[in-house]
Design a protein around this motif. Sequence first.
Motif, PDB file in Angstrom:
ATOM      1  N   LEU A  74      -7.927   5.102   0.869  1.00 57.95           N
ATOM      2  CA  LEU A  74      -6.991   4.353   1.703  1.00 57.95           C
ATOM      3  C   LEU A  74      -7.498   2.929   1.816  1.00 57.95           C
ATOM      4  CD1 LEU A  74      -4.728   4.061   3.947  1.00 57.95           C
ATOM      5  CD2 LEU A  74      -6.472   4.833   5.572  1.00 57.95           C
ATOM      6  N   ARG A  75      -6.600   1.970   1.643  1.00 55.11           N
ATOM      7  CA  ARG A  75      -6.952   0.557   1.793  1.00 55.11           C
ATOM      8  C   ARG A  75      -5.970  -0.093   2.756  1.00 55.11           C
ATOM      9  NH1 ARG A  75     -10.178  -2.091  -2.077  1.00 55.11           N
ATOM     10  NH2 ARG A  75     -11.014  -0.695  -3.695  1.00 55.11           N
ATOM     11  N   LEU A  76      -6.492  -0.946   3.635  1.00 52.99           N
ATOM     12  CA  LEU A  76      -5.638  -1.667   4.562  1.00 52.99           C
ATOM     13  C   LEU A  76      -6.372  -2.886   5.087  1.00 52.99           C
ATOM     14  CD1 LEU A  76      -5.582   0.130   8.038  1.00 52.99           C
ATOM     15  CD2 LEU A  76      -7.110   0.819   6.214  1.00 52.99           C
ATOM     16  N   THR A  77      -5.606  -3.789   5.650  1.00 54.70           N
ATOM     17  CA  THR A  77      -6.170  -4.969   6.303  1.00 54.70           C
ATOM     18  C   THR A  77      -5.782  -4.947   7.769  1.00 54.70           C
ATOM     19  OG1 THR A  77      -6.054  -6.288   4.278  1.00 54.70           O
ATOM     20  CG2 THR A  77      -6.220  -7.490   6.352  1.00 54.70           C
ATOM     21  N   LEU A  78      -6.802  -5.008   8.620  1.00 52.35           N
ATOM     22  CA  LEU A  78      -6.575  -5.000  10.058  1.00 52.35           C
ATOM     23  C   LEU A  78      -6.526  -6.427  10.564  1.00 52.35           C
ATOM     24  CD1 LEU A  78      -9.183  -2.250  11.057  1.00 52.35           C
ATOM     25  CD2 LEU A  78      -6.728  -1.929  10.657  1.00 52.35           C
ATOM     26  N   PRO A  79      -5.457  -6.829  11.245  1.00 50.81           N
ATOM     27  CA  PRO A  79      -5.415  -8.183  11.808  1.00 50.81           C
ATOM     28  C   PRO A  79      -6.547  -8.394  12.809  1.00 50.81           C
ATOM     29  CG  PRO A  79      -3.237  -7.152  11.869  1.00 50.81           C
ATOM     30  CD  PRO A  79      -4.217  -6.078  11.499  1.00 50.81           C
ATOM     31  N   ALA A  80      -6.900  -9.647  13.008  1.00 48.85           N
ATOM     32  CA  ALA A  80      -7.928  -9.971  14.005  1.00 48.85           C
ATOM     33  C   ALA A  80      -7.510  -9.430  15.368  1.00 48.85           C
ATOM     34  CB  ALA A  80      -8.133 -11.473  14.073  1.00 48.85           C
ATOM     35  N   LEU A  81      -8.495  -8.949  16.108  1.00 48.76           N
ATOM     36  CA  LEU A  81      -8.309  -8.397  17.447  1.00 48.76           C
ATOM     37  C   LEU A  81      -7.057  -7.520  17.511  1.00 48.76           C
ATOM     38  CD1 LEU A  81      -9.613  -8.289  20.235  1.00 48.76           C
ATOM     39  CD2 LEU A  81      -8.047 -10.073  20.955  1.00 48.76           C
ATOM     40  N   SER A  82      -7.203  -6.312  16.994  1.00 51.15           N
ATOM     41  CA  SER A  82      -6.047  -5.424  16.907  1.00 51.15           C
ATOM     42  C   SER A  82      -6.478  -3.973  17.033  1.00 51.15           C
ATOM     43  CB  SER A  82      -5.327  -5.622  15.568  1.00 51.15           C
ATOM     44  OG  SER A  82      -6.180  -5.268  14.484  1.00 51.15           O
ATOM     45  N   TRP A  83      -5.506  -3.141  17.389  1.00 50.61           N
ATOM     46  CA  TRP A  83      -5.669  -1.679  17.371  1.00 50.61           C
ATOM     47  C   TRP A  83      -4.555  -1.111  16.519  1.00 50.61           C
ATOM     48  CZ3 TRP A  83      -2.701   2.579  18.624  1.00 50.61           C
ATOM     49  CH2 TRP A  83      -3.379   3.790  18.655  1.00 50.61           C
ATOM     50  N   SER A  84      -4.908  -0.206  15.604  1.00 45.86           N
ATOM     51  CA  SER A  84      -3.939   0.299  14.642  1.00 45.86           C
ATOM     52  C   SER A  84      -4.029   1.806  14.507  1.00 45.86           C
ATOM     53  CB  SER A  84      -4.175  -0.324  13.254  1.00 45.86           C
ATOM     54  OG  SER A  84      -4.118  -1.721  13.295  1.00 45.86           O
ATOM     55  N   VAL A  85      -2.929   2.394  14.076  1.00 45.51           N
ATOM     56  CA  VAL A  85      -2.893   3.816  13.748  1.00 45.51           C
ATOM     57  C   VAL A  85      -2.224   3.982  12.377  1.00 45.51           C
ATOM     58  CG1 VAL A  85      -0.720   4.124  15.037  1.00 45.51           C
ATOM     59  CG2 VAL A  85      -2.131   6.099  14.469  1.00 45.51           C
ATOM     60  N   VAL A  86      -2.807   4.844  11.559  1.00 52.85           N
ATOM     61  CA  VAL A  86      -2.239   5.186  10.260  1.00 52.85           C
ATOM     62  C   VAL A  86      -2.196   6.711  10.158  1.00 52.85           C
ATOM     63  CG1 VAL A  86      -2.522   5.087   7.754  1.00 52.85           C
ATOM     64  CG2 VAL A  86      -3.107   3.078   9.160  1.00 52.85           C
ATOM     65  N   VAL A  87      -1.050   7.250   9.787  1.00 58.74           N
ATOM     66  CA  VAL A  87      -0.910   8.679   9.584  1.00 58.74           C
ATOM     67  C   VAL A  87      -0.587   8.929   8.114  1.00 58.74           C
ATOM     68  CG1 VAL A  87       0.343  10.773  10.254  1.00 58.74           C
ATOM     69  CG2 VAL A  87      -0.077   8.983  11.949  1.00 58.74           C
ATOM     70  N   LEU A  88      -1.372   9.808   7.480  1.00 59.12           N
ATOM     71  CA  LEU A  88      -1.226  10.115   6.066  1.00 59.12           C
ATOM     72  C   LEU A  88      -0.797  11.560   5.873  1.00 59.12           C
ATOM     73  CD1 LEU A  88      -4.529   8.573   4.622  1.00 59.12           C
ATOM     74  CD2 LEU A  88      -2.287   7.475   4.817  1.00 59.12           C
ATOM     75  N   GLU A  89       0.005  11.797   4.844  1.00 57.32           N
ATOM     76  CA  GLU A  89       0.292  13.137   4.364  1.00 57.32           C
ATOM     77  C   GLU A  89      -0.771  13.482   3.346  1.00 57.32           C
ATOM     78  OE1 GLU A  89       1.472  16.703   3.756  1.00 57.32           O
ATOM     79  OE2 GLU A  89       2.735  15.499   5.097  1.00 57.32           O
ATOM     80  N   VAL A  90      -1.599  14.496   3.633  1.00 57.02           N
ATOM     81  CA  VAL A  90      -2.690  14.856   2.727  1.00 57.02           C
ATOM     82  C   VAL A  90      -2.564  16.281   2.207  1.00 57.02           C
ATOM     83  CG1 VAL A  90      -4.323  13.209   3.722  1.00 57.02           C
ATOM     84  CG2 VAL A  90      -4.179  15.517   4.680  1.00 57.02           C
ATOM     85  N   GLY A  91      -1.484  16.955   2.526  1.00 58.30           N
ATOM     86  CA  GLY A  91      -1.245  18.298   2.019  1.00 58.30           C
ATOM     87  C   GLY A  91      -1.865  19.358   2.891  1.00 58.30           C
ATOM     88  N   LYS A  92      -1.181  20.524   2.910  1.00 59.26           N
ATOM     89  CA  LYS A  92      -1.676  21.656   3.697  1.00 59.26           C
ATOM     90  C   LYS A  92      -2.691  22.447   2.890  1.00 59.26           C
ATOM     91  CE  LYS A  92       2.762  22.131   6.092  1.00 59.26           C
ATOM     92  NZ  LYS A  92       3.875  23.033   6.449  1.00 59.26           N
ATOM     93  N   ASN A  93      -3.500  23.204   3.604  1.00 55.49           N
ATOM     94  CA  ASN A  93      -4.475  24.071   2.933  1.00 55.49           C
ATOM     95  C   ASN A  93      -3.765  25.191   2.172  1.00 55.49           C
ATOM     96  OD1 ASN A  93      -6.765  22.793   3.526  1.00 55.49           O
ATOM     97  ND2 ASN A  93      -7.505  24.216   5.098  1.00 55.49           N
TER      98      ASN A  93
END
Length: 512
Positions: free
Chosen positions: A493-512
């Motif tokens: 996973l790659r992303l850029t977080l803005p200065a002074l920020s709080w972020s959430v990312v939700v990924l689909e990674v498949g079920k067991n």
Amino acid sequence: MSRARISIDRDFTISEVPHRLFGSFVEHMGRCVYTGIYEPGHAQADEQGFRKDVLALTKELGATVIRYPGGNFVSGYNWEDGIGPVANRPRRLDGAWHTLETNAFGLHEFVDWSRKAGTEIMEAINLGTRGVNAAREIVEYANHPGGTYLSDLRAKNGHKDPFDIKLWCLGNEMDGPWQIGHKTAQEYGRLAQEAGKAMRLVDPTIELVACGSSSSAMPTFGEWEQTVLTHAYDEVDYVSLHAYYQEHDGDANSFLASAVDMDYFIESVVATADAVRAKGKHKKKINLSFDEWNVWYQSGLDTEDQPHRVNNSGWREHPRVIEDKYNVTDAVVVGTLLNSLLRHGDRVKIANQAQLVNVIAPILAEPNGPAWRQSIFYPFSLMAELAKGKILRTEVDSDKVDTAKFGDADLVDVSVTWDEDNGRMALFFANRGLEEAADVEVALRGFDAKSIIRAEVLEAPEGSDRFTKNTLAQQDQIGMTPLSGVKATGDELRLTLPALSWSVVVLEVGKN
């Protein structure tokens, strides 16, 4: 551009996400109860006087368990004052917050409110001015099915069925000299032991929380926990921790690294509890209840906009007290404190952000007016919604922030959960950097990222600064917005977080 590399592995987990980790707190203090959750006559009040707008926001916040009725208030409170016909209830002086308590809202009202809110009750008892007998009697009143004086009195007062309250706090901040009925560790440890024993004789199914230190800066910290648990280890299930943080003298970097202190506090209490366990040859583990935490500006503020100090000039009903207005920086700090709690979910099984509404709260509500979300509402509500399944260990290699209080702290703070049942991973990031964005790479070992379900960020809106707040006039200045540029393929996973920020990312990674 700053940078961080984070590694997670599906085989390295901490624990299941504790359901009670996303708790809140309602105290008879300021306007938390009166004109907060309860305001008969308000246009949004239901038939019991509960504000439906605040109830809706409580459900949206996702609070799972609510601690009640204090706080410092409980150490001078007679629980019997809040039962029976409201017209017959006594008006009392509350010495903790120098206010007049009408007792129009009490135990029955809180039980009814909690059921409407869908939250579990965490009831605190008075071990300041009262003791063993009052402790066992409130358990009998609340939980015994019937056929005794107190359980029949509950039925007479409108609740035939037991309240079935499972979670009980044995007093509040008894280590603090400010507390009504303050005690030494020896005095409190013995009282907690005997009160807990008597309460369990009435209902052996209850869970008990002993008072730990009210901050890691207390001069008795460590020794207090050791002494209390030496006495009460077999009677209790949890020991409490309390911590509040604020920005001092413009030292934003130290403030943004507050979770470093929370990590230290938690790990120190775990070590002390485990040392008592070893010495006493106990089999069970004592877990932690971080049942008061938040950002709270206890110094440097004394304005009508953000009242802090309790006014001792007169006895008033529900005055405006510590109604902090939270900004972008505060929200980022709250996000990191939630990360710390989540990362320690193997031992921190209960946590309560203090408080729910008006008093250092994620929700503000005006008398006869609207209710709205503060900036700190968003990290809490999204983590309560999305942090499901297992907590994953994180290895962080990040650029550092130099702080005056805590030395070097990671620029990027993170916690991660993985829900095997629905095949989703939730990652919660904070960028503590005031000026620079942060490039982040996450190695997803043992996972296969198939798609990005959600990517959102809380930051200062364009043209504003880190002190921007939601206000009565502008209730939606701060909130979540889409986070662009997030890329997830396979095991990265790659992303850029803005200065002074709080972020959430939700990924689909498949079920067991």
